[in-house]
Design a protein around this motif. Structure first.
Motif, mmCIF file in Angstrom:
data_model
loop_
_atom_site.group_PDB
_atom_site.id
_atom_site.type_symbol
_atom_site.label_atom_id
_atom_site.label_comp_id
_atom_site.label_asym_id
_atom_site.label_seq_id
_atom_site.Cartn_x
_atom_site.Cartn_y
_atom_site.Cartn_z
ATOM 1 N N ALA A 88 0.832 -1.201 0.000
ATOM 2 C CA ALA A 88 0.000 0.000 0.000
ATOM 3 C C ALA A 88 0.870 1.256 0.000
ATOM 4 O O ALA A 88 0.590 2.217 -0.727
ATOM 5 C CB ALA A 88 -0.933 -0.004 1.209
ATOM 6 N N LEU A 89 1.934 1.263 0.800
ATOM 7 C CA LEU A 89 2.831 2.417 0.833
ATOM 8 C C LEU A 89 3.538 2.591 -0.506
ATOM 9 O O LEU A 89 3.740 3.719 -0.970
ATOM 10 C CB LEU A 89 3.849 2.281 1.959
ATOM 11 C CG LEU A 89 3.275 2.374 3.375
ATOM 12 C CD1 LEU A 89 4.368 2.094 4.406
ATOM 13 C CD2 LEU A 89 2.635 3.712 3.627
ATOM 14 N N ALA A 90 3.913 1.486 -1.147
ATOM 15 C CA ALA A 90 4.579 1.554 -2.448
ATOM 16 C C ALA A 90 3.640 2.144 -3.509
ATOM 17 O O ALA A 90 4.091 2.824 -4.434
ATOM 18 C CB ALA A 90 5.054 0.167 -2.882
ATOM 19 N N ARG A 91 2.326 1.916 -3.360
ATOM 20 C CA ARG A 91 1.335 2.483 -4.278
ATOM 21 C C ARG A 91 1.024 3.940 -3.950
ATOM 22 O O ARG A 91 0.303 4.605 -4.673
ATOM 23 C CB ARG A 91 0.024 1.698 -4.212
ATOM 24 C CG ARG A 91 0.063 0.315 -4.804
ATOM 25 C CD ARG A 91 -1.333 -0.283 -4.910
ATOM 26 N NE ARG A 91 -2.058 -0.270 -3.645
ATOM 27 C CZ ARG A 91 -2.081 -1.269 -2.757
ATOM 28 N NH1 ARG A 91 -1.395 -2.376 -2.999
ATOM 29 N NH2 ARG A 91 -2.792 -1.169 -1.649
ATOM 30 N N GLY A 92 1.528 4.413 -2.815
ATOM 31 C CA GLY A 92 1.253 5.776 -2.398
ATOM 32 C C GLY A 92 0.009 5.895 -1.531
ATOM 33 O O GLY A 92 -0.450 7.002 -1.254
ATOM 34 N N ASP A 93 -0.555 4.762 -1.107
ATOM 35 C CA ASP A 93 -1.746 4.766 -0.257
ATOM 36 C C ASP A 93 -1.373 5.026 1.192
ATOM 37 O O ASP A 93 -0.231 4.856 1.601
ATOM 38 C CB ASP A 93 -2.483 3.429 -0.344
ATOM 39 C CG ASP A 93 -3.062 3.167 -1.720
ATOM 40 O OD1 ASP A 93 -3.200 4.131 -2.491
ATOM 41 O OD2 ASP A 93 -3.367 1.995 -2.021
ATOM 42 N N ARG A 94 -2.368 5.393 1.967
ATOM 43 C CA ARG A 94 -2.222 5.613 3.414
ATOM 44 C C ARG A 94 -2.821 4.404 4.108
ATOM 45 O O ARG A 94 -3.882 3.924 3.729
ATOM 46 C CB ARG A 94 -2.986 6.881 3.793
ATOM 47 C CG ARG A 94 -2.924 7.248 5.239
ATOM 48 C CD ARG A 94 -3.634 8.604 5.439
ATOM 49 N NE ARG A 94 -3.393 9.125 6.750
ATOM 50 C CZ ARG A 94 -4.238 9.009 7.771
ATOM 51 N NH1 ARG A 94 -5.380 8.408 7.611
ATOM 52 N NH2 ARG A 94 -3.921 9.503 8.947
ATOM 53 N N VAL A 95 -2.154 3.895 5.133
ATOM 54 C CA VAL A 95 -2.641 2.758 5.911
ATOM 55 C C VAL A 95 -2.925 3.240 7.317
ATOM 56 O O VAL A 95 -2.025 3.682 8.019
ATOM 57 C CB VAL A 95 -1.606 1.611 5.941
ATOM 58 C CG1 VAL A 95 -2.110 0.453 6.784
ATOM 59 C CG2 VAL A 95 -1.269 1.153 4.538
ATOM 60 N N GLU A 96 -4.200 3.171 7.711
ATOM 61 C CA GLU A 96 -4.587 3.637 9.039
ATOM 62 C C GLU A 96 -5.122 2.470 9.854
ATOM 63 O O GLU A 96 -6.020 1.753 9.424
ATOM 64 C CB GLU A 96 -5.674 4.705 8.934
ATOM 65 C CG GLU A 96 -6.065 5.266 10.283
ATOM 66 C CD GLU A 96 -7.084 6.383 10.178
ATOM 67 O OE1 GLU A 96 -7.814 6.572 11.153
ATOM 68 O OE2 GLU A 96 -7.147 7.035 9.127
ATOM 69 N N LEU A 97 -4.531 2.281 11.020
ATOM 70 C CA LEU A 97 -4.973 1.256 11.957
ATOM 71 C C LEU A 97 -5.504 2.004 13.178
ATOM 72 O O LEU A 97 -4.725 2.533 13.976
ATOM 73 C CB LEU A 97 -3.809 0.335 12.333
ATOM 74 C CG LEU A 97 -3.109 -0.350 11.153
ATOM 75 C CD1 LEU A 97 -1.866 -1.067 11.620
ATOM 76 C CD2 LEU A 97 -4.054 -1.301 10.463
ATOM 77 N N ARG A 98 -6.814 2.074 13.304
ATOM 78 C CA ARG A 98 -7.463 2.854 14.372
ATOM 79 C C ARG A 98 -6.914 2.464 15.742
ATOM 80 O O ARG A 98 -6.781 1.292 16.063
ATOM 81 C CB ARG A 98 -8.970 2.632 14.367
ATOM 82 C CG ARG A 98 -9.653 3.118 13.146
ATOM 83 C CD ARG A 98 -9.985 4.564 13.279
ATOM 84 N NE ARG A 98 -10.611 5.002 12.018
ATOM 85 C CZ ARG A 98 -10.875 6.240 11.773
ATOM 86 N NH1 ARG A 98 -10.602 7.162 12.642
ATOM 87 N NH2 ARG A 98 -11.413 6.566 10.638
ATOM 88 N N GLY A 99 -6.584 3.466 16.529
ATOM 89 C CA GLY A 99 -6.053 3.245 17.868
ATOM 90 C C GLY A 99 -4.566 2.959 17.884
ATOM 91 O O GLY A 99 -3.931 2.999 18.928
#
Length: 101
Positions: free
Chosen positions: A36-47
């Protein structure tokens, strides 16, 4: 904590899962975050927090040994911003139970 320590801890906490299954789960999660980071996406893990890839512009650097100017190309670097619950836990603040559990 290293990757192998994480796997061992998860396997001990979940005896119904086999060690190879825990290794596969951990590897899959890390691979998906990396992709996801390589695609430029943001990864959010709540908390927990959010992973993003920040862009660094091209610049002129210096060779520390010779002082010669060196062109440094632009690149993306991974960045992690901790979530509120993680910051509170690390700083010894009160742990709040989640109401949706």
């Amino acid at each position: 904590m290293t990757r192998s320590e994480l796997i061992a801890s998860l396997a001990a906490a979940n005896p119904h899962l086999r060690q190879p299954d825990v290794e596969l789960i951990v590897s899959t999660i890390f691979d998906e975050i990396s992709a996801a980071l390589a695609r430029g996406d943001r990864v959010e893990l709540r908390g927990f927090g959010a992973f993003t890839a920040k862009k660094r512009d091209a610049r002129t650097g210096r060779n520390p040994r010779t002082g010669e100017a060196v062109a440094v190309t632009g690149k993306a670097v991974p960045y992690f911003k901790p979530g509120k619950e993680l910051r509170e836990r690390v700083n010894g603040g009160p742990l709040q139970s989640r109401s949706d559990d």
